[in-house]
Write an enzyme that holds these catalytic residues in place. Sequence first.
Site, mmCIF file in Angstrom:
data_model
loop_
_atom_site.group_PDB
_atom_site.id
_atom_site.type_symbol
_atom_site.label_atom_id
_atom_site.label_comp_id
_atom_site.label_asym_id
_atom_site.label_seq_id
_atom_site.Cartn_x
_atom_site.Cartn_y
_atom_site.Cartn_z
ATOM 1 N N HIS A 16 -32.204 17.629 28.749
ATOM 2 C CA HIS A 16 -31.675 17.947 27.412
ATOM 3 C C HIS A 16 -32.644 17.436 26.335
ATOM 4 O O HIS A 16 -32.936 18.140 25.370
ATOM 5 C CB HIS A 16 -30.328 17.251 27.175
ATOM 6 C CG HIS A 16 -29.181 17.763 27.990
ATOM 7 N ND1 HIS A 16 -28.371 16.937 28.726
ATOM 8 C CD2 HIS A 16 -28.679 19.016 28.163
ATOM 9 C CE1 HIS A 16 -27.424 17.655 29.318
ATOM 10 N NE2 HIS A 16 -27.594 18.920 29.006
ATOM 11 N N LYS A 40 -14.519 21.264 32.845
ATOM 12 C CA LYS A 40 -15.090 20.094 33.522
ATOM 13 C C LYS A 40 -14.312 18.831 33.166
ATOM 14 O O LYS A 40 -13.882 18.668 32.029
ATOM 15 C CB LYS A 40 -16.562 19.901 33.100
ATOM 16 C CG LYS A 40 -17.469 21.071 33.445
ATOM 17 C CD LYS A 40 -18.901 20.783 32.975
ATOM 18 C CE LYS A 40 -19.805 22.008 33.101
ATOM 19 N NZ LYS A 40 -21.097 21.827 32.421
ATOM 20 N N ARG A 89 -32.790 26.820 33.180
ATOM 21 C CA ARG A 89 -33.428 26.142 34.309
ATOM 22 C C ARG A 89 -33.820 27.131 35.396
ATOM 23 O O ARG A 89 -34.954 27.215 35.802
ATOM 24 C CB ARG A 89 -32.482 25.088 34.899
ATOM 25 C CG ARG A 89 -32.465 23.809 34.121
ATOM 26 C CD ARG A 89 -31.242 23.013 34.414
ATOM 27 N NE ARG A 89 -30.053 23.715 33.936
ATOM 28 C CZ ARG A 89 -28.854 23.186 33.870
ATOM 29 N NH1 ARG A 89 -28.656 21.965 34.289
ATOM 30 N NH2 ARG A 89 -27.832 23.871 33.409
ATOM 31 N N SER A 127 -26.495 17.186 34.155
ATOM 32 C CA SER A 127 -25.613 16.021 34.016
ATOM 33 C C SER A 127 -24.822 15.824 35.308
ATOM 34 O O SER A 127 -24.572 14.689 35.723
ATOM 35 C CB SER A 127 -24.636 16.225 32.858
ATOM 36 O OG SER A 127 -25.323 16.452 31.663
HETATM 37 P P1 ADP Z 1 -22.868 23.414 29.018
HETATM 38 O O1 ADP Z 1 -21.663 22.823 29.673
HETATM 39 O O2 ADP Z 1 -22.604 24.108 27.718
HETATM 40 O O3 ADP Z 1 -23.789 24.222 29.921
HETATM 41 P P2 ADP Z 1 -24.768 21.298 29.270
HETATM 42 O O4 ADP Z 1 -24.729 19.958 28.653
HETATM 43 O O5 ADP Z 1 -24.632 21.362 30.752
HETATM 44 O O6 ADP Z 1 -23.684 22.139 28.538
HETATM 45 O O7 ADP Z 1 -26.106 22.036 28.861
HETATM 46 C C1 ADP Z 1 -26.415 22.344 27.521
HETATM 47 C C2 ADP Z 1 -27.632 23.243 27.501
HETATM 48 O O8 ADP Z 1 -28.751 22.524 27.982
HETATM 49 C C3 ADP Z 1 -27.521 24.483 28.383
HETATM 50 O O9 ADP Z 1 -28.184 25.563 27.734
HETATM 51 C C4 ADP Z 1 -28.269 24.097 29.637
HETATM 52 O O10 ADP Z 1 -28.805 25.238 30.293
HETATM 53 C C5 ADP Z 1 -29.378 23.246 29.029
HETATM 54 N N1 ADP Z 1 -29.931 22.298 30.003
HETATM 55 C C6 ADP Z 1 -29.277 21.376 30.740
HETATM 56 N N2 ADP Z 1 -30.119 20.705 31.554
HETATM 57 C C7 ADP Z 1 -31.354 21.223 31.318
HETATM 58 C C8 ADP Z 1 -32.658 20.981 31.856
HETATM 59 N N3 ADP Z 1 -32.863 20.086 32.827
HETATM 60 N N4 ADP Z 1 -33.694 21.713 31.386
HETATM 61 C C9 ADP Z 1 -33.474 22.656 30.430
HETATM 62 N N5 ADP Z 1 -32.285 22.948 29.890
HETATM 63 C C10 ADP Z 1 -31.234 22.249 30.317
#
Ligand code: ADP
Length: 180
Positions: A16, A40, A89, A127
């Site tokens: 992130h 979640k 990703r 996460s």
């Molecule tokens: P959500 O539940 O909305 O997917 P997340 O916190 O899981 O929220 O992710 C928020 C954003 O960050 C999403 O667009 C996700 O694809 C991106 N993201 C999460 N981890 C990574 C990573 N390792 N590299 C690039 N983008 C990421």
Amino acid sequence: MIAIYPGSFDPITLGHLDIIERGCRLFERVIVVVMPNPKKTPLFAVPERVELIRLSTSHLSNIEVDSFEGLTVNYAQMRQAQVLLRGLRAISDFEAELQMAHTNETLATQIDTVFLATSNEYSFLSSSVVKEIARFGGPVDHLVPQHVARAIYRCYEIHPAATLTKTNPTTPVKPPRLGR
Ligand code: ADP
């Protein structure tokens, strides 16, 4: 141009943070907005997640961290943002992200979704992966900012160095492998 970076961030990872730092180079202002995800079960409450992101991004000047419950496009319109920033990703992200982008476009045509491809080193990172490792006593220091790792260890009652559980201080838990 103002970009909104919405997500659950439970908790923020280095993946992130990489997207946030790159977003801050591309846009005038990035607003990271923590949104509860009803699908979640969260580890951290929304205000804690906001605080962890604030601490992780204190080196950036054109950033704001906020929380919101509702439609992302409504928040973006309220903040006069033109862009929704998302990270990609793998192909597995693509389908849901594209569907969300198209849906948001039907709700607010003037707002565009911009995707940043993950940096290679974080392509596996989420996460959920971090929580899974920590739940079984593994180290997460290389996956999240340091204070986030400490907060996670506190949640799971893991001490990265001492490796003793609080409930039974004489029973060592499986020692986490520190370092990479
Ligand atoms: P959500 O539940 O909305 O997917 P997340 O916190 O899981 O929220 O992710 C928020 C954003 O960050 C999403 O667009 C996700 O694809 C991106 N993201 C999460 N981890 C990574 C990573 N390792 N590299 C690039 N983008 C990421």
